[in-house]
Design an enzyme around this catalytic site. Structure first.
Site, PDB file in Angstrom:
ATOM      1  CG  MET A 133      -1.931  -1.135   1.217  1.00  0.00           C
ATOM      2  SD  MET A 133      -3.103  -0.912  -0.162  1.00  0.00           S
ATOM      3  CE  MET A 133      -4.002  -2.461  -0.090  1.00  0.00           C
ATOM      4  CB  CYS A 134       1.423   3.698  -2.131  1.00  0.00           C
ATOM      5  SG  CYS A 134       2.125   2.206  -2.879  1.00  0.00           S
TER       6      CYS A 134
END
Lengths: 264, 264, 264, 264
Positions: free
Chosen positions: A1-2
């Protein structure tokens, strides 16, 4: 995830969003609050539009909090439409070509999410990519592959159809292989004229997505940049937000989106 | 602040401590529990003794969790005395020469802590360093400077005197400039024959330091590698722990330490 | 184009070949003499066998002449079978996953050469790779793709057939697309027990390849490590050299090679 | 030894000089023709002036020919006064803080050359640096130290005196220690308003330095960017070239320079 952010409006120095807010994107690289992982230290990237035909790109494998070049570039580069992204790898290598945003011609793309069990569908999805975009692919991430699929499905001519078809194809191929891990896809696209932000998931847990409009700009973000929480509006799950250069905004269900023709 | 570990005993592959424990050092690079900062992503390093006269050194500016070379090296390098360190910078650049451990001849040194208001005393402390070590200095950190001072004050011939004198000099020069930010110094030294770990602070908040002895080895760590919390023994504040190749252990107040002659 | 070396024999420290010779591999990274380009500064790699089941791997994007870690590792790592490679990119990114050697299970592979007009055949060749090796592919080079093809065509069970079939398939697909730029392929494979070095080109300009045998070791190289030029023997074009752990050597035409069964 | 260029004139995209000429600076990083070493692959840097008070800075440890970010930045950043530098280390580490240009307030500085036997005079020269600049020093090179000395000796108020005094002091301290290796110093300074390029050596072998004036710009370079060799004018040994924003140019003997007051 970012974590990522997108800006559209009066040209500003990139540091205005990347460094200065209390909960700036660089701060989020160390301490994200609404992400699956608090640390987003597997590289980062900037993409920005200016007078050139194609957007500028700066991507680096160091954590964003740790790169003196980023500080200087964000102090000196000014833009009226830009992307910034801090990465938390879901398995692929930390190389510059795996960092977001990705660029092709006048397009920029960045992404937070993942194709569940990517290795099971990677091959079949790659086989669908048009030769032109297959040859241009530089890295190995699911994110870049999604971008290649959107380009293949007509991003240049009918972006909404391309986005819908990409989502349909990814979910169909995942189903065909019995993958039950969800497809999470909160992404942002720009062509230099407008920005479109998609909040999608194959289950009911789409990653967070917010926006805020002020007099002369709009910001779209994975999570708010400051504590004025009532000023940030959440995009609804499975909806797409459109923002044009002249700050017209509309939100539509992704799978029936038309780009808000006649809207706003 | 940083996290580190030191191993003395039967030769093992480095991964045994660096990757395998539930709360391994690489895990601590992402999520330290007893440190001022949970993220220790500003570079890392390995130092190990083998058949060569000087220790091996591998230092990298990427976060430890993000380096495939580290995984392979830790799988293939075996040692009976080694150091590993993950760094959280207190201001100096993330370059390899600023990563721990530092090596000089047969010595290894690594550190967690900082000289309060370093920029105010850096110059006067650097002026005390012997030419030999001044010329060998590669980076710009307070940690390497402390190592240079210990070498200057006789680390080769009387390590305990050298450690004491270094602490006295640093604290005196800080006092002389009216610095009230504390000196925090939890460090580890090795010469290939024995390891000495120092837990010191000029106030009552010395960084954590633990050790554990098993049949064929001793481990010294910033924080425990696993949840068997009663198996880890805290070093007392302002004490120094000595561990020899044959696993003799003793703990003494740092400022009167003699190296446990006749002890154990 | 690139430069590489392979060593088989009594265990030695890697620096013995990587740094010490007058025209060592690191020297060749700056000033190769028989290569298309003198500078091989687009990353490098080491692969070595020891007591572990799989070989060790250290790859870095800095030039080999510029990496202090390489100096220390080559001083401390000792092996009786190892590869070293300095890279000159023919177009793909300088990332660690694009650096040689490549490893899979107990195999190491490295390469000097290129598939002419790679982008025209990349896709059809990738489609032939078995799922197992497709999923394991980390980078984007033609070299790694060739390795994946050899694995697909049975490297584990009949390496000579796998090598032949790979060359045939690559040249056939190049022909099918009318590619006239040649296929140049001077490569080295090891499985921990023996090394096999291939000098091949689809035209009459195969890249150089030499070997030298001394009492307790054999070295295979892109170009000689020293000026004792009469001590180095050139492998004939389109031939394959076999070297076993006990230093049995034989050379055969690649397209009819059997691994020198009964030879030596 | 290194290669560098400086541009003053109508704003242009940096790529115009960094990439486009036949013998561009990036080409010189691989194949310099008038340098002691043809390869300048130990990092590089850009410094440029725009609307901000301090210049922008981008420095990287990869070779200039190998950095996709450099290509994009040079395509998008436009400036009327900028520096670019490719580095060949004379011994100090390849870290970003050791790459040129160096910046302090509104000043940029870059250098090709070296203090002979630097380690013998480093300490005494560092001791002369004013506290303000001592604390700001980030790296360990002789080049940055020379910049710190010029700042100490009054670069802000009387640059020519500061340059002269720096040269005198360096040469005196070298003489005092019996150093016979020469001091080579071909450097470039800017303050945002004008550029000054110095060609100096303590022997008769000062590194090359050229300039060319066209209608709307002046370029100063270590070696010509193209083969129109009669269009490039060599600065005389031990002379300093001055170029102002409005393209006034004058050349004076360095040790009596006044900044060409009333000249041109």
């Amino acid at each position: 995830m970012c974590r990522w952010l997108s800006y559209i409006g009066e040209p500003v120095y990139l540091e205005k969003l990347v460094f200065e807010p209390r909960h700036s994107l660089v701060e989020q690289s160390l301490r994200a609050e609404q992400a699956k992982t608090p640390t987003n230290g597997d590289g980062f990237g900037l993409g920005w539009y200016d007078d050139r035909k194609t957007p500028g790109l700066y991507r680096e494998i160091l954590p964003a909090w740790n790169d003196p070049n980023l500080r200087s570039l964000a102090h000196h580069i000014r833009s009226g439409m830009f992307f910034a992204h801090v990465r938390a790898s879901t398995g692929t290598e930390t190389s510059r070509t795996n960092c977001h945003p990705f660029a092709h011609d006048n397009f920029l793309f960045m992404h937070n999410g993942q194709i569940g069990n990517y290795s099971l569908v990677r091959r079949v999805l790659e086989a669908m990519v048009d030769d032109e975009f297959y040859a241009a692919r530089q890295g190995t991430t699911d994110s870049e592959l999604i971008f290649c699929l959107m380009l293949t499905f007509g991003l240049r001519t009918d972006p909404h159809r391309a986005i819908r078809k990409t989502i349909e194809v990814v979910e169909r191929e995942m189903r065909n292989r019995g993958i039950t891990v969800p497809f999470r896809f909160t992404a942002c696209l720009a062509n230099g004229e407008s920005v479109c932000a998609i909040r999608h998931a194959s289950d009911d847990k789409s990653p967070s997505l917010y926006w805020r409009k002020r007099d002369n700009h709009v910001i779209v973000v994975s999570e708010p940049l400051d504590a004025e929480s009532d000023s940030w509006i959440a995009v609804a799950p499975n909806h797409t937000l459109h923002v044009t250069r002249d700050l017209q905004i509309c939100e539509e269900p992704t799978m029936v989106a038309t780009g808000c023709k006649g809207a706003a």
